[in-house]
Design a protein around this motif. Structure first.
Motif, short mmCIF file in Angstrom:
data_model
loop_
_atom_site.label_atom_id
_atom_site.label_comp_id
_atom_site.label_asym_id
_atom_site.label_seq_id
_atom_site.Cartn_x
_atom_site.Cartn_y
_atom_site.Cartn_z
N GLY A 204 46.91 55.20 37.43
CA GLY A 204 47.06 55.68 38.79
C GLY A 204 48.53 55.92 39.08
O GLY A 204 49.40 55.58 38.27
N GLU A 232 50.96 51.76 47.30
CA GLU A 232 50.76 50.62 46.41
C GLU A 232 50.44 49.38 47.24
O GLU A 232 51.20 48.98 48.10
N GLU A 234 48.07 46.80 45.54
CA GLU A 234 47.55 45.78 44.61
C GLU A 234 48.60 44.73 44.26
O GLU A 234 48.30 43.54 44.21
N GLY A 257 48.85 50.64 37.98
CA GLY A 257 47.57 49.95 38.13
C GLY A 257 47.35 48.87 37.09
O GLY A 257 47.76 48.99 35.94
N TYR A 260 42.45 46.19 38.87
CA TYR A 260 41.57 46.77 39.89
C TYR A 260 40.80 47.95 39.28
O TYR A 260 41.23 48.52 38.29
N LYS A 262 39.23 51.71 39.14
CA LYS A 262 39.51 53.08 39.61
C LYS A 262 38.27 53.65 40.30
O LYS A 262 37.15 53.57 39.78
N GLN A 266 39.82 58.47 43.01
CA GLN A 266 41.04 58.34 42.22
C GLN A 266 40.90 59.04 40.87
O GLN A 266 41.83 59.68 40.39
N PHE A 278 42.21 50.08 35.78
CA PHE A 278 43.38 50.87 35.41
C PHE A 278 43.94 50.37 34.08
O PHE A 278 44.38 51.16 33.26
#
Length: 313
Positions: A204, A232, A234, A257, A260, A262, A266, A278
């Motif tokens: 990402g 951003e 995360e 990434g 988490y 996708k 995305q 990711f």
């Protein structure tokens, strides 16, 4: 030609010249205020650094974690390249978990030190693996940007500094130690840019939104390449920008990434696979030199270079 006609023609000519001068002045002004373009950073050079980090891990029980010989060898490798390029380097020691830890600080000569633009990345891996995406990618990215600064013999208006942090994986220990050691000198930092994972295999394009000025630099670069970005969230507070932010330093950065998942939207924007992480090898032994997307690594590093050139000019 009568005197009146001649006068009118001279007046028109004078006005035309003034208009041309005015237009040239506007063009010159626009050129003077345009961001200085950074060089393209060859992805092959970044990959060569990652291959070195992999070989270091392979020779040291598969890891480059804090307190291991693999981490020490990683510091020595980065420092050697910076010293050869003309940087002034300093290894800063600290203690964590019963082991000696190290930060590496590299300053490029020149520029106003009361307005220092700093870029950083943690160099340590988790004990379970070599940490090539997390965070060999960020470490290699800023290393190659620093070497590009030296190759260009850049003469920045603001001072340039780069940092490689130890023991991030135990809670930003190295970067916290560095910020604490600065004391009141944190006021001399114009900005701190953090790069923790920039080559995720299902990538990402996330931009830190902590500071609007720094966010805009990155978002503008990606927009110029028709690459969509997202805010951003995360890693907010989970990486080495946190101690700087807590000390009042403007912070920015990029992130490709971690674990988490996708989303469909995305995947449509960036490619890759929806419904998968990711980086499925996040903090695992499979975070090797095979765990990298070259395009993401290239794009993120070029964005870093542009930010360093633009913010220090």
């Amino acid at each position: 030609m009568t005197r009146t006609a001649r006068t009118r023609r001279l007046t028109l000519a004078t006005g035309a010249c003034a208009a041309v001068v005015g237009l040239l002045g506007v063009a010159a002004s626009a050129q003077a205020t345009a961001p200085t373009a950074a060089p393209d950073i060859p992805v092959a050079d970044i990959k060569a650094d990652l291959a070195k980090f992999q070989s270091i891990a392979d020779a040291n029980n598969g890891t480059r974690a804090h307190g291991t010989a693999g981490y020490q060898a990683s510091i020595d490798y980065v420092k050697g390249k910076l010293d050869a390029a003309g940087f002034t380097t300093q290894v800063q020691e600290f203690n964590s978990g019963g082991a000696k830890g190290y930060n590496l600080i590299a300053d490029w000569p020149g520029g106003d030190e009361s307005k220092t633009v700093m870029s950083g990345a943690h160099l340590d891996s988790v004990p379970a693996g070599p940490g090539i995406n997390d965070n060999g990618s960020g470490s290699a990215g800023i290393l190659e940007v620093a070497l590009a600064v030296a190759k260009a013999d850049l003469k920045p208006t603001k001072h340039l500094r780069f940092g490689w942090w130890g023991d991030e994986e135990d809670g930003m220990i190295g970067s916290s130690h560095y910020v604490d050691s600065l004391g009141a000198d944190t006021a001399k930092l114009d900005s701190y840019l953090n790069f923790d994972m920039i080559g995720s295999p299902n990538p990402g394009y996330f931009v830190y939104d902590d500071d609007a000025r720094l966010e805009k630099v990155f978002k503008d670069w990606f927009a110029s390449k028709d690459i969509a970005t997202e805010k951003e969230t995360e890693g907010d507070g989970r990486s080495d920008h946190a101690p700087f932010k807590d000390a009042g330093v403007p912070v920015g950065g990029l992130f490709s990434g971690a674990d988490y998942i996708k989303t469909d939207a995305q995947a449509k924007a960036w490619g890759g696979e929806a419904g998968k992480a990711f980086d499925a090898c996040y903090h695992e032994s499979c975070d090797t030199s095979k765990n990298i997307d070259d395009t993401a690594l290239d794009n993120h590093t070029d964005a870093i270079a542009q930010a360093v050139w633009e913010l220090s000019s």
